[in-house]
Motif scaffolding. Structure first.
Motif, short mmCIF file in Angstrom:
data_model
loop_
_atom_site.label_atom_id
_atom_site.label_comp_id
_atom_site.label_asym_id
_atom_site.label_seq_id
_atom_site.Cartn_x
_atom_site.Cartn_y
_atom_site.Cartn_z
N GLY A 83 0.81 -1.21 0.00
CA GLY A 83 0.00 0.00 0.00
C GLY A 83 0.84 1.26 0.00
N TRP A 84 1.90 1.26 -0.81
CA TRP A 84 2.76 2.45 -0.83
C TRP A 84 2.25 3.46 -1.86
N PRO A 86 2.57 7.43 -1.99
CA PRO A 86 3.06 8.64 -1.32
C PRO A 86 2.01 9.75 -1.35
N THR A 87 1.93 10.50 -0.28
CA THR A 87 0.95 11.59 -0.21
C THR A 87 1.39 12.72 -1.13
N GLU A 109 4.82 9.90 12.70
CA GLU A 109 4.33 9.45 11.39
C GLU A 109 4.54 7.94 11.37
N SER A 111 3.62 5.36 9.40
CA SER A 111 3.77 4.55 8.17
C SER A 111 4.38 5.49 7.13
N GLY A 113 6.64 5.83 4.73
CA GLY A 113 7.00 5.77 3.32
C GLY A 113 8.36 6.39 3.08
N SER A 116 7.11 11.79 2.67
CA SER A 116 6.34 12.91 2.06
C SER A 116 5.75 13.83 3.13
N GLU A 132 8.45 2.76 9.69
CA GLU A 132 8.20 2.27 8.32
C GLU A 132 8.62 0.81 8.27
N ARG A 137 12.45 1.93 1.98
CA ARG A 137 11.95 3.26 2.32
C ARG A 137 12.61 3.78 3.61
N ASP A 154 7.01 -3.21 11.96
CA ASP A 154 5.58 -3.24 11.70
C ASP A 154 4.94 -2.40 12.80
N PHE A 155 4.38 -1.27 12.42
CA PHE A 155 3.82 -0.36 13.43
C PHE A 155 2.79 -1.07 14.31
N ASN A 173 -0.71 8.65 6.64
CA ASN A 173 -1.42 8.17 5.46
C ASN A 173 -1.08 6.69 5.40
C1 LIG Z 1 0.01 4.96 1.60
S1 LIG Z 1 1.76 4.80 1.88
C2 LIG Z 1 2.05 6.38 2.56
C3 LIG Z 1 3.48 6.70 2.85
C4 LIG Z 1 3.69 8.00 3.61
N1 LIG Z 1 2.91 8.00 4.83
C5 LIG Z 1 3.30 9.17 2.77
O1 LIG Z 1 2.40 9.86 3.20
O2 LIG Z 1 3.86 9.36 1.70
C6 LIG Z 1 1.79 3.65 3.26
C7 LIG Z 1 3.17 3.27 3.79
O3 LIG Z 1 2.96 2.43 4.91
C8 LIG Z 1 3.97 1.43 4.92
N2 LIG Z 1 3.45 0.33 5.73
C9 LIG Z 1 2.57 -0.65 5.34
N3 LIG Z 1 2.29 -1.45 6.39
C10 LIG Z 1 2.99 -0.97 7.45
C11 LIG Z 1 3.12 -1.38 8.81
N4 LIG Z 1 2.43 -2.43 9.27
N5 LIG Z 1 3.94 -0.68 9.63
C12 LIG Z 1 4.63 0.40 9.16
N6 LIG Z 1 4.55 0.84 7.89
C13 LIG Z 1 3.73 0.16 7.04
C14 LIG Z 1 4.19 1.09 3.46
O4 LIG Z 1 5.46 0.50 3.26
C15 LIG Z 1 4.07 2.49 2.84
O5 LIG Z 1 5.33 3.12 2.79
#
Ligand SMILES: C[S@@+](CC[C@H](N)C(=O)[O-])C[C@H]1O[C@@H](n2cnc3c(N)ncnc32)[C@H](O)[C@@H]1O
Length: 275
Positions: A83-84, A86-87, A109, A111, A113, A116, A132, A137, A154-155, A173
């Protein structure tokens, strides 16, 4: 996602050079094979650089160890699976307007990425910690150098009580497919009196599974607001999913399970001690 066998054969060919930030394939591939290899390398984050001195796919992170792990498992983490998305800057701007960041304010923040949100939040004076899951990333976040602390994890596995303090702002995001779980978990890191701002898929307004219904009820109790973002807001990041912005304040003593709320719960061990 599985590495197709044709691509695997090319990447493990003894003539292929995978080193530093690049993958070089110094031999002819037929058109179909090239397309498959190119798609996979782009999906992993590479970009073809056709200059004579380079002629390789170049990555914004050291690709050698990463590729070794992928080839060992014959799998790679596609950005769709994680689900990457970027915002885009316009939405980051909206998030930061709502956040009203002051110099030195603590921000999480969870998650992050490629930063951003992290970069611009730090640019406005926030002290940002971030999490992250993806090592590529995480590398880019470290290079960016904007966050105070970067946790590769893993958050959802992190315990709010392992964090000695809550954050004044949580800006996020999260992956769209698990957004409700991520936001619910993130509330546990929010200070009483703080604000959480999250980009979420618009489907949280109508999904009828129990977790989403309870989430909507909680946000309504806390007088949070869901504001739809314009259609195509995420088109620059490659998805047409409709999104919204959630803004919710954690009033002290309010209904949200904040960091303070977690601290006020009796510990499991204490309960056993009473019996
Ligand atoms: C929709 S992207 C948004 C990235 C960033 N927040 C931005 O705004 O550009 C979601 C991010 O969450 C990361 N992600 C997915 N599952 C996660 C988890 N369980 N713990 C931490 N990060 C996670 C993905 O690798 C990805 O980089």
């Amino acid at each position: 996602m599985d590495i197709p066998s044709g691509v695997y054969d090319v990447l493990t060919d003894t003539r292929t050079v995978i080193t530093g930030d690049r993958v070089q394939i110094p031999f002819e591939l037929d058109r179909a094979q090239y397309k498959q290899v190119n798609n996979l390398l782009k999906e992993i984050g590479g970009r073809w650089d056709g200059r004579n001195a380079v002629r390789a796919h170049v990555f914004p992170f050291p690709v050698e160890d990463f590729m070794r792990d992928c080839l060992a498992t014959r799998e790679f983490p596609s950005h769709f699976e994680q689900g990457w998305y970027p915002t885009p800057p316009r939405i980051v701007h909206d998030i930061l307007e709502h956040a009203a960041i002051r110099e030195g304010m603590s921000v999480l923040e969870p998650s992050a990425g490629t930063g951003s949100i992290v970069g611009p939040a730090a640019g406005r004076g926030a002290v940002v910690d971030c999490v992250e899951i993806d090592e590529r990333r995480v590398h880019i976040l470290r290079e960016q150098g904007a966050a105070r602390r970067i946790t590769e994890a893993d958050f959802l596995d992190l315990d709010p009580l392992d964090c000695p303090h809550g954050y004044r702002r949580v800006l996020m995001n999260p992956p769209f497919s698990t957004a409700v779980r991520h936001v619910m978990h993130a509330l546990g890191f929010l200070d009483d009196g703080g604000t959480l701002i999250a980009v979420m898929p618009e489907s949280v307004l109508w999904h009828s599974d129990r977790a989403t219904i309870e989430f909507r009820e909680l946000i309504a109790l806390a007088e949070g607001e869901f504001s739809p973002l314009p259609d195509e807001s995420f088109a620059p990041s490659g998805t047409t999913v409709r999104t919204l912005l959630l803004v919710v304040d954690a009033e002290p003593g309010g209904p949200l399970p904040t960091h303070g709320w977690h601290q006020r719960q009796p510990r499991q061990l204490d309960l056993f001690a009473l019996t």
